[in-house]
Enzyme design. Structure first.
Site, PDB file in Angstrom:
ATOM      1  N   ASP A 197       0.833  -1.198   0.000  1.00  0.00           N
ATOM      2  CA  ASP A 197       0.000   0.000   0.000  1.00  0.00           C
ATOM      3  C   ASP A 197       0.877   1.261   0.000  1.00  0.00           C
ATOM      4  O   ASP A 197       1.857   1.336   0.748  1.00  0.00           O
ATOM      5  CB  ASP A 197      -0.851  -0.038   1.290  1.00  0.00           C
ATOM      6  CG  ASP A 197      -1.939   1.013   1.319  1.00  0.00           C
ATOM      7  OD1 ASP A 197      -2.793   0.988   0.435  1.00  0.00           O
ATOM      8  OD2 ASP A 197      -1.944   1.839   2.258  1.00  0.00           O
ATOM      9  N   HIS A 323     -10.839  -1.417  -5.003  1.00  0.00           N
ATOM     10  CA  HIS A 323     -11.729  -1.032  -3.899  1.00  0.00           C
ATOM     11  C   HIS A 323     -11.743   0.474  -3.645  1.00  0.00           C
ATOM     12  O   HIS A 323     -12.452   0.928  -2.753  1.00  0.00           O
ATOM     13  CB  HIS A 323     -11.278  -1.760  -2.635  1.00  0.00           C
ATOM     14  CG  HIS A 323      -9.898  -1.345  -2.234  1.00  0.00           C
ATOM     15  ND1 HIS A 323      -8.781  -1.692  -2.962  1.00  0.00           N
ATOM     16  CD2 HIS A 323      -9.456  -0.570  -1.220  1.00  0.00           C
ATOM     17  CE1 HIS A 323      -7.719  -1.146  -2.411  1.00  0.00           C
ATOM     18  NE2 HIS A 323      -8.081  -0.462  -1.359  1.00  0.00           N
TER      19      HIS A 323
END
Ligand code: TEU
Length: 550
Positions: A197, A323
């Site tokens: 991330d 997402h």
């Protein structure tokens, strides 16, 4: 050729994939239950969004313990079973590593708050400016200042995302050792992939200064030291194996940096996600706006990344959805009038490019944005913050709802549509996020259209495995300035492939290059098979590919 070049990765958002307990939230056993479905689709690896212990302020991207499973998702035993069973079916798992920040509920942050010096050095703490204002003028990606008071010490801690997501101090070697331990923990379990991330944000300068643009991104994105940190992590963990796939999530990076992160000689990552192509419907670069997508800009960006990364031997992750993004069907196509054509054209555009395709859950059955009626239907923290800010800026409720409907991250987080039964077969309880109304027609079990789209995805996945030209051939765009078509060529020593995609709901003419008029055969398309002719008439959202032996 790198080992991963013919692989296809599927992203399952565990909270919305399949609930097995009836509490309205998906869980790891739900992913396990659906492994036969994923194996049948033909994907090689499943990326799972964070399922670690977390207060869930940012749906798990606020990690409180990196080496645990949050009870809402199940147990470590459930994880081990999932991993073992996936392997039995020929699939591996890719885990999401959120190493830029921890939740403020993490033990490290709590110990820091309690005054332990060792743990205070784990975070980025600074004194306010002399006039008492924040240490710098940086803005958080979720709105508001990037600094929050560190208890009553008078200091502030940096949070590039939510206040409950405190940035870690990667300059501290102890922090880097902790991160090595985390990655090793999962590697030793047999995890074969990692999605890192916002990994290009981990390198902050020692001295933090005010940003001339009043935002600050340029002061902490892609710093040279981020490359050093990634190389070190690689060397101490996944670089010691020869079968690990890594992907770095790169918030607004450049091609030049993309090459550095992903060129195998740099020993950093296998590939990167870049997002520029998903900002072509941002008016003046602002997310919370409504604008039809700029097709010429989209092509320019895709082309720049395809050609640029290829020249520098970098590797792209290929995707339209995840997402954090609204559903691509709603964004770039016409799911109302041309649902099959839209979904398959977008899929083919990506799957036949150079890079590794990612499929986000539901994409393969044609899922769309939910178009909620009320602001209270949304739960995402970024959406809620935006709502507050837009309100403060004087927007009225209706305007805000309109833009949120287009842009909210919840658009993609709705429950996976498994069946036409209540709550789309996702849960027997109350789903944590409302199921879109179209689940009766768009669903795995009985949706005719969904089945057709899924069959098309299966074919695309298999083509990547059958044709080396798709997994590793060169890329070249043709007629890049066409008003409604994005066309490109792929080539290796054995084959040439021509891919032509109509991005609009109108007939479009494509002048086929002379050398393709003979000897080419139909490879795949979303309309009945036909031959190449000088002036090819493409139907609305038609996609078509031809192959030629060399
Ligand atoms: O997203 C990183 C990121 O840059 C996001 O701010 C993204 O651009 C935004 O959501 C689009 O509006 C990653 C995760 O994918 C996201 O879910 C997390 O919220 C974020 O990091 C913080 O960990």
């Amino acid at each position: 050729m790198e080992k991963f070049h013919d692989k296809v990765i599927y992203q399952a958002y565990p909270k919305s994939f399949k609930d097995t307990t009836g509490n309205g939230m998906g869980d790891l056993n739900g992913v396990r239950e659906k492994l036969p479905y994923l194996a049948d689709l033909g994907v090689d690896m499943i990326w799972l969004n964070p399922f670690y212990q977390s207060p869930q302020n940012d749906n798990g991207y606020d990690v409180a313990d990196y080496c645990s499973v949050d009870p809402m998702f199940g147990t470590m035993e459930d994880f081990d079973d999932l991993l073992a069973e996936a392997k039995k079916r020929g699939m591996d798992l890719m885990l999401d590593m959120v190493l830029n920040h921890t939740s403020t509920a993490h033990e490290w942050f709590q110990k820091a708050l309690a005054g332990e010096k060792k743990y205070q050095d784990y975070y980025i703490l600074r004194e306010p400016k002399e006039d008492g204002s924040y240490p710098t003028n940086w803005v958080s990606k979720f709105g508001g200042p990037a600094w929050a008071p560190f208890a009553d010490t008078g200091k502030y801690y940096l949070h590039l995302f939510d206040e409950t997501q405190a940035d870690l101090n990667w300059r501290n070697p102890e922090v880097r050792e902790e991160m090595v331990k985390v990655v090793k923990f999962w590697l030793e379990k047999g995890v074969k992939g990692f999605r890192f991330d916002v990994i290009n944000l981990i390198g902050k300068d020692e001295e933090l200064i005010d940003a001339t643009d009043g935002v600050g991104k340029y002061l902490y994105t892609d710093r040279p030291i981020a490359h050093e940190f990634i190389r070190e992590l690689n060397e101490k963990t996944y670089g010691q194996y020869d079968d690990i796939i890594t992907v770095g999530e790169m918030s607004s990076t450049t091609v030049e940096n993309g090459i550095k992160y992903s060129n195998p000689e740099q020993n950093e990552l296998s590939m990167i996600f870049s997002f520029h192509h998903l900002k072509v419907d941002y008016k003046d670069g602002e997310k919370w706006t409504i604008m039809p997508f700029d097709f010429q800009e989209l092509k320019k960006i895709l082309d720049e990344w395809q050609a640029g990364m290829s020249d520098g031997n970098g590797w792209n992750a290929l995707f339209w959805n995840n997402h954090d993004q609204p559903r691509s069907n709603s964004r770039f196509g016409d799911p109302k009038n041309y649902p099959f054509e839209t979904a398959t054209m977008l899929a083919q555009t990506i799957h036949l490019l150079r890079g590794t395709p990612y499929i986000y859950q539901g994409e393969e059955i044609g899922m769309t944005n939910p178009n909620y009626e009320n602001i209270s239907d949304y739960v995402d923290i970024e959406t809620k913050n935006a709502y507050r800010e837009l309100k403060e800026n004087g927007w009225d409720e209706k305007e805000i709802l309109e833009v949120i409907r287009e842009k909210s991250r919840d658009n993609s987080r709705t429950p996976m549509q498994w069946a036409e039964s209540e709550h789309a077969g996702f849960t027997t309880g109350e789903p944590w996020l409302k199921v879109p109304e179209n689940y009766r027609t768009i669903n795995v079990k009985s949706g005719k259209l969904s089945n057709e789209i899924r069959d098309y995805y299966k074919q695309l996945i298999q083509l990547r495995k059958e044709y080396a030209v798709i997994s590793r051939g060169t890329y070249r765009a043709i007629q890049l300035d066409h008003a409604s078509i994005y066309a490109y060529l792929r080539e290796d020593e054995r084959h040439e492939v021509l891919v032509v995609n109509n991005f609009y709901g109108k007939i479009a003419l494509f002048e086929v290059p002379e050398e393709w008029l003979q000897g080419a055969s139909h490879l795949i398309g979303n309309h009945p098979e036909r031959n190449l002719e000088k002036s090819l008439e493409l139907q609305p959202y038609e996609t078509i590919a031809f192959v030629k032996k060399k």
